[in-house]
Design a protein around this motif. Structure first.
Motif, PDB file in Angstrom:
ATOM      1  N   GLU A 350       8.009 125.768  35.425  1.00  0.00           N
ATOM      2  CA  GLU A 350       9.314 125.478  34.768  1.00  0.00           C
ATOM      3  C   GLU A 350      10.528 126.262  35.532  1.00  0.00           C
ATOM      4  O   GLU A 350      11.479 125.926  35.231  1.00  0.00           O
ATOM      5  CB  GLU A 350       9.271 126.136  33.200  1.00  0.00           C
ATOM      6  CG  GLU A 350       8.319 125.453  32.394  1.00  0.00           C
ATOM      7  CD  GLU A 350       8.426 124.002  32.305  1.00  0.00           C
ATOM      8  OE1 GLU A 350       9.586 123.358  32.576  1.00  0.00           O
ATOM      9  OE2 GLU A 350       7.534 123.408  32.046  1.00  0.00           O
ATOM     10  N   CYS A 351      10.177 126.922  36.536  1.00  0.00           N
ATOM     11  CA  CYS A 351      11.360 127.682  37.151  1.00  0.00           C
ATOM     12  C   CYS A 351      11.235 127.502  38.697  1.00  0.00           C
ATOM     13  O   CYS A 351      12.455 127.555  39.482  1.00  0.00           O
ATOM     14  CB  CYS A 351      11.793 129.149  36.848  1.00  0.00           C
ATOM     15  SG  CYS A 351      10.245 130.037  37.789  1.00  0.00           S
ATOM     16  N   GLN A 352      10.172 127.082  39.311  1.00  0.00           N
ATOM     17  CA  GLN A 352       9.941 126.691  40.723  1.00  0.00           C
ATOM     18  C   GLN A 352      10.136 127.732  41.517  1.00  0.00           C
ATOM     19  O   GLN A 352      10.706 127.550  42.683  1.00  0.00           O
ATOM     20  CB  GLN A 352      10.644 125.327  40.965  1.00  0.00           C
ATOM     21  CG  GLN A 352       9.966 124.226  40.429  1.00  0.00           C
ATOM     22  CD  GLN A 352       8.472 124.045  40.835  1.00  0.00           C
ATOM     23  OE1 GLN A 352       8.144 123.689  41.947  1.00  0.00           O
ATOM     24  NE2 GLN A 352       7.598 123.971  39.871  1.00  0.00           N
ATOM     25  N   GLU A 378       5.702 137.179  17.254  1.00  0.00           N
ATOM     26  CA  GLU A 378       6.842 137.565  18.197  1.00  0.00           C
ATOM     27  C   GLU A 378       5.885 137.705  19.535  1.00  0.00           C
ATOM     28  O   GLU A 378       6.135 138.447  20.491  1.00  0.00           O
ATOM     29  CB  GLU A 378       7.669 138.555  18.202  1.00  0.00           C
ATOM     30  CG  GLU A 378       8.541 138.395  17.018  1.00  0.00           C
ATOM     31  CD  GLU A 378       9.645 139.613  16.899  1.00  0.00           C
ATOM     32  OE1 GLU A 378       9.647 140.360  17.973  1.00  0.00           O
ATOM     33  OE2 GLU A 378      10.480 139.467  16.116  1.00  0.00           O
ATOM     34  N   LYS A 379       5.054 136.481  19.853  1.00  0.00           N
ATOM     35  CA  LYS A 379       4.540 136.335  20.947  1.00  0.00           C
ATOM     36  C   LYS A 379       5.158 135.012  21.970  1.00  0.00           C
ATOM     37  O   LYS A 379       5.579 134.187  21.655  1.00  0.00           O
ATOM     38  CB  LYS A 379       3.045 135.910  20.837  1.00  0.00           C
ATOM     39  CG  LYS A 379       2.163 137.216  20.269  1.00  0.00           C
ATOM     40  CD  LYS A 379       1.935 138.292  21.338  1.00  0.00           C
ATOM     41  CE  LYS A 379       0.968 139.219  20.826  1.00  0.00           C
ATOM     42  NZ  LYS A 379       0.563 140.354  22.017  1.00  0.00           N
ATOM     43  N   ILE A 380       5.167 135.220  23.159  1.00  0.00           N
ATOM     44  CA  ILE A 380       5.290 134.357  24.192  1.00  0.00           C
ATOM     45  C   ILE A 380       4.184 133.468  24.522  1.00  0.00           C
ATOM     46  O   ILE A 380       3.105 134.005  24.808  1.00  0.00           O
ATOM     47  CB  ILE A 380       5.847 134.830  25.294  1.00  0.00           C
ATOM     48  CG1 ILE A 380       7.295 136.040  25.486  1.00  0.00           C
ATOM     49  CG2 ILE A 380       6.199 133.702  26.531  1.00  0.00           C
ATOM     50  CD1 ILE A 380       7.613 136.538  26.502  1.00  0.00           C
ATOM     51  N   THR A 381       4.240 132.189  24.306  1.00  0.00           N
ATOM     52  CA  THR A 381       3.264 131.267  24.557  1.00  0.00           C
ATOM     53  C   THR A 381       3.585 130.019  25.562  1.00  0.00           C
ATOM     54  O   THR A 381       4.866 129.879  25.831  1.00  0.00           O
ATOM     55  CB  THR A 381       2.769 130.474  23.370  1.00  0.00           C
ATOM     56  OG1 THR A 381       3.812 129.708  22.904  1.00  0.00           O
ATOM     57  CG2 THR A 381       2.560 131.619  22.211  1.00  0.00           C
ATOM     58  N   PRO A 382       2.656 129.478  26.307  1.00  0.00           N
ATOM     59  CA  PRO A 382       2.906 128.534  27.128  1.00  0.00           C
ATOM     60  C   PRO A 382       3.817 127.292  26.612  1.00  0.00           C
ATOM     61  O   PRO A 382       4.818 126.780  27.059  1.00  0.00           O
ATOM     62  CB  PRO A 382       1.624 127.936  27.750  1.00  0.00           C
ATOM     63  CG  PRO A 382       0.767 129.335  27.381  1.00  0.00           C
ATOM     64  CD  PRO A 382       1.421 129.773  26.328  1.00  0.00           C
ATOM     65  N   GLU A 383       3.462 126.940  25.330  1.00  0.00           N
ATOM     66  CA  GLU A 383       4.265 125.979  24.532  1.00  0.00           C
ATOM     67  C   GLU A 383       5.841 126.261  24.384  1.00  0.00           C
ATOM     68  O   GLU A 383       6.602 125.482  24.490  1.00  0.00           O
ATOM     69  CB  GLU A 383       3.526 125.753  23.296  1.00  0.00           C
ATOM     70  CG  GLU A 383       2.284 125.350  23.156  1.00  0.00           C
ATOM     71  CD  GLU A 383       1.081 126.096  23.739  1.00  0.00           C
ATOM     72  OE1 GLU A 383       0.112 125.643  24.281  1.00  0.00           O
ATOM     73  OE2 GLU A 383       1.310 127.340  23.691  1.00  0.00           O
ATOM     74  N   ILE A 384       6.055 127.871  24.069  1.00  0.00           N
ATOM     75  CA  ILE A 384       7.173 128.033  23.886  1.00  0.00           C
ATOM     76  C   ILE A 384       8.202 127.999  25.150  1.00  0.00           C
ATOM     77  O   ILE A 384       9.311 127.518  25.451  1.00  0.00           O
ATOM     78  CB  ILE A 384       7.527 129.471  23.201  1.00  0.00           C
ATOM     79  CG1 ILE A 384       6.863 129.295  21.871  1.00  0.00           C
ATOM     80  CG2 ILE A 384       8.912 130.118  23.265  1.00  0.00           C
ATOM     81  CD1 ILE A 384       6.816 130.640  21.141  1.00  0.00           C
ATOM     82  N   LEU A 385       7.603 128.496  26.214  1.00  0.00           N
ATOM     83  CA  LEU A 385       7.890 128.573  27.714  1.00  0.00           C
ATOM     84  C   LEU A 385       8.303 126.912  27.840  1.00  0.00           C
ATOM     85  O   LEU A 385       9.667 126.592  28.224  1.00  0.00           O
ATOM     86  CB  LEU A 385       6.972 129.015  28.843  1.00  0.00           C
ATOM     87  CG  LEU A 385       7.119 130.371  28.832  1.00  0.00           C
ATOM     88  CD1 LEU A 385       6.126 130.804  29.815  1.00  0.00           C
ATOM     89  CD2 LEU A 385       8.187 131.025  29.626  1.00  0.00           C
ATOM     90  N   LYS A 386       7.729 126.006  27.562  1.00  0.00           N
ATOM     91  CA  LYS A 386       8.004 124.579  28.086  1.00  0.00           C
ATOM     92  C   LYS A 386       9.072 124.070  27.274  1.00  0.00           C
ATOM     93  O   LYS A 386       9.690 123.580  27.615  1.00  0.00           O
ATOM     94  CB  LYS A 386       6.754 123.579  27.883  1.00  0.00           C
ATOM     95  CG  LYS A 386       5.587 124.009  29.002  1.00  0.00           C
ATOM     96  CD  LYS A 386       4.363 123.413  28.651  1.00  0.00           C
ATOM     97  CE  LYS A 386       3.140 123.224  29.634  1.00  0.00           C
ATOM     98  NZ  LYS A 386       1.942 122.901  29.112  1.00  0.00           N
ATOM     99  N   ASP A 392      16.573 124.162  26.384  1.00  0.00           N
ATOM    100  CA  ASP A 392      17.771 125.280  26.750  1.00  0.00           C
ATOM    101  C   ASP A 392      18.213 125.034  28.362  1.00  0.00           C
ATOM    102  O   ASP A 392      19.292 125.442  28.840  1.00  0.00           O
ATOM    103  CB  ASP A 392      17.314 126.665  26.494  1.00  0.00           C
ATOM    104  CG  ASP A 392      17.072 126.769  25.017  1.00  0.00           C
ATOM    105  OD1 ASP A 392      17.855 126.356  24.046  1.00  0.00           O
ATOM    106  OD2 ASP A 392      16.220 127.621  24.759  1.00  0.00           O
ATOM    107  N   LEU A 393      17.288 124.535  29.171  1.00  0.00           N
ATOM    108  CA  LEU A 393      17.722 124.272  30.507  1.00  0.00           C
ATOM    109  C   LEU A 393      17.658 122.881  30.816  1.00  0.00           C
ATOM    110  O   LEU A 393      17.150 122.362  31.931  1.00  0.00           O
ATOM    111  CB  LEU A 393      16.602 125.117  31.366  1.00  0.00           C
ATOM    112  CG  LEU A 393      16.506 126.374  31.395  1.00  0.00           C
ATOM    113  CD1 LEU A 393      15.662 127.243  32.177  1.00  0.00           C
ATOM    114  CD2 LEU A 393      18.008 127.342  31.719  1.00  0.00           C
ATOM    115  N   LYS A 394      17.939 122.037  30.020  1.00  0.00           N
ATOM    116  CA  LYS A 394      17.840 120.600  30.118  1.00  0.00           C
ATOM    117  C   LYS A 394      18.598 120.061  31.338  1.00  0.00           C
ATOM    118  O   LYS A 394      18.328 119.142  31.949  1.00  0.00           O
ATOM    119  CB  LYS A 394      18.481 119.968  28.669  1.00  0.00           C
ATOM    120  CG  LYS A 394      18.362 118.423  28.617  1.00  0.00           C
ATOM    121  CD  LYS A 394      18.799 117.854  27.252  1.00  0.00           C
ATOM    122  CE  LYS A 394      18.603 116.176  27.194  1.00  0.00           C
ATOM    123  NZ  LYS A 394      19.185 115.597  26.163  1.00  0.00           N
TER     124      LYS A 394
END
Length: 561
Positions: A350-352, A378-386, A392-394
């Protein structure tokens, strides 16, 4: 750093009095401009200046979500030292010092240079007609460095932090017991105007000096009907007068927007280096390469000290691994999310490997988690990252997708993404060994006992002070308790156990202080009563009256009414 009325960002540093230092090289001796500079920096110096790891304490993580939302913005200050930072620092350090070799203010040739410039300025009405010929007599070639890379990779941040390692203005009063009243500007950084106007660039130069020294050169030399060659003369004069060590011009890709002929623009950079005699650092995105294509002379002058092509971090590189591991520890969530292989892979997709995108993605992901009512842990998951990247970074998704797929046709649409792959491969080969060295140095520092102890000391000190229950202890008392406990216990002790020991020690000392204070009060009270009684007997006064007179017995009328 400040912003001027013309939206030109001016980076500003400190003003210092000249402090002359012994030089390690003989050619650097007897030159006040060089001797007044800081010593040549070591790798540890650069590590210390670049390593910015914001702290988020356990106490912070227990705050309400709206408070933690603000705390997350600290991560924007995160900077990870990379091998290229050390490379740029070495180049910049050499550029400044070697640029002063031909401009020693004690040299008679340099003084003659300034005299000729003064004559040209006095003959301004005719100067523009033969300025090129006259400038040949004061030619003083300096080296140049080009830094080219994709947007958001950290070029500007790196060069600004490196520049700030040097005092920007140095005031000279005397040198070796001789009067030497000079003002030295070690570096000057200006941004290229968006329209690529060369006259505007010259005016930016005058304004930058005005903002530093309180002068009025923009008003004097930069009015609208000045031609570029004449303004270049004044730039040369001021550069010599103030001994400018290096001129950094950022965002040079804007010159491609200029209405002027490209040949004129390229000649401007060559003349800037040749006649002004100040080393230049040109910073731009990949689009800036178009300025130098097809012209060997300009390309050579723009990079006489080499070019640095700054690419994104590769997924399998050690620098990316270290970057991600370091930033991942700056979490503001109640539950720490461990960095799994799946999260690593998703984060890079997602950020390359683009620094600015990576930092923003990490902040925005945590913000999303904070206000997600379904994510109670309050956990970070791959799904939330995507999801964060997609929503938000559309605006940058087309560019990230082009990079991810190595779609060169799509990447050509975004000129700021394209780079010279051949040059990058050469730089990569040269930097592999050094990269490993930097990685080891960084990890040694992060894992060092001293670093860990300092981190624990600060964290515990803040948490104990925030409790607010130790009324008899001051900040210095708490600091001493924390230092004693941390130093007496093994570095790998459980954090909760260490906190328990510190709190217990603080409570014990607090109670001891309170008991001592109570005894003192009682002692003062007992002594007072005894003395009052003895005095009343001696003076034949009833003890009741003596106690009343000394406020031990209150007047009932005043007490109740």
């Amino acid at each position: 750093m400040e912003k001027t009325n013309d939206d030109i960002v001016i980076l500003k540093s400190e003003i210092e009095k000249a402090d002359y230092k012994a030089q390690p090289l003989i050619e650097y001796e007897n030159n006040p401009f060089i001797e007044a500079l800081p010593p040549i920096f070591t790798e540890d110096d650069v590590l210390d200046r670049f390593m910015v790891t914001p702290r988020i304490s356990r106490q912070d993580k227990e705050s309400e979500a709206n408070i933690r939302y603000h705390l997350l913005k600290r991560i924007k200050n995160f900077i990870q030292p990379l091998p290229l930072h050390f490379e740029v620092e070495r180049r910049l350090s050499t550029l400044i010092r070697r640029g002063y070799l031909a401009r020693n203010p004690l040299d008679k040739t340099f003084l003659e240079h300034i005299r000729l410039l003064h004559e040209l300025r006095e003959d301004e009405k005719q100067a523009h007609q033969y300025i090129d010929d006259r400038l040949n007599y004061i030619r003083s070639t300096a080296d140049s460095l080009s830094i080219i890379g994709i947007s958001g990779i950290g070029k500007t941040t790196a060069i600004e932090r490196l520049l700030l390692m040097y005092p920007q203005v140095i005031k000279h009063k005397s040198y070796k017991n001789q009067m030497f009243n000079r003002t030295q500007i070690t570096w000057l950084k200006i941004d290229c105007p968006y329209d690529g106007s060369l006259s505007t660039l010259c005016k930016s130069f005058f304004k930058a000096i005005d903002d530093l020294l309180g002068t009025r050169y923009l008003e004097k030399f930069g009015y609208f009907n000045r031609i570029t060659s004449t303004m270049l003369l004044y730039m040369t004069s001021l550069a010599s007068l103030y001994g400018i060590g290096v001129l950094v011009i950022d965002e040079i890709q804007h010159l491609a927007n200029s209405k002027n002929e490209q040949e004129e623009m390229l000649n401007f950079f060559v003349t800037l280096s040749n006649t002004v005699g100040v080393p230049t650092v040109l910073i731009g995105t990949s689009k800036a390469q178009q300025l130098f294509k097809g012209n060997f002379r300009q390309a050579r002058r723009a990079a006489s000290d080499g070019s640095i092509f700054w690419d994104r971090m590769a997924e399998d590189s050690e620098e990316w691994e270290l970057f991600l591991e370091t930033i991942w520890n700056i979490q503001c969530l109640k539950e720490h999310t461990e960095l799994t292989e799946e999260l690593k892979k998703t984060f890079y997709e997602e950020c390359q490997g683009i620094t600015a995108v990576a930092v923003n993605l990490f902040i925005l992901t945590q913000e999303r988690v904070l206000f997600d009512e379904k994510n109670l842990q309050e956990k970070i998951t791959p799904e939330i990252l995507k999801k964060t990247a997609k929503v938000d970074l559309k605006i940058i998704q087309p560019m990230i997708t082009a990079i991810r797929k190595n779609d060169f046709k799509a990447m050509y649409k975004y000129e700021d993404l394209m780079i010279n792959l051949d040059d990058l491969m050469m730089n990569h080969k040269k930097g592999v060994e050094y990269e490993g060295k930097v990685k080891n140095a960084m990890r040694d520092r992060l894992n060092s006992l001293e670093y860990k102890r300092k981190d624990k000391l600060e964290s515990l000190r803040v948490e104990l002070t925030a409790l607010g229950i130790f009324n008899a202890l001051n900040a210095n008392d708490i600091k001493k308790i924390v230092e004693k406990v941390v130093n007496e216990n093994p570095i790998d002790i459980n954090e909760n156990e260490l906190k328990r020991i510190v709190i217990q020690k603080a409570m014990d000392l607090n109670q001891i202080r309170l008991n001592k204070e109570e005894k003192k009060e009682k002692s003062r009270g007992n002594t007072s009563l005894v003395s009052i009684q003895a005095s009343s007997l001696k003076n034949k006064v009833h003890p009741y009256e003596a106690l009343k007179r000394n406020s031990f017995i209150c007047n009932p009328l005043i007490e109740f009414y």
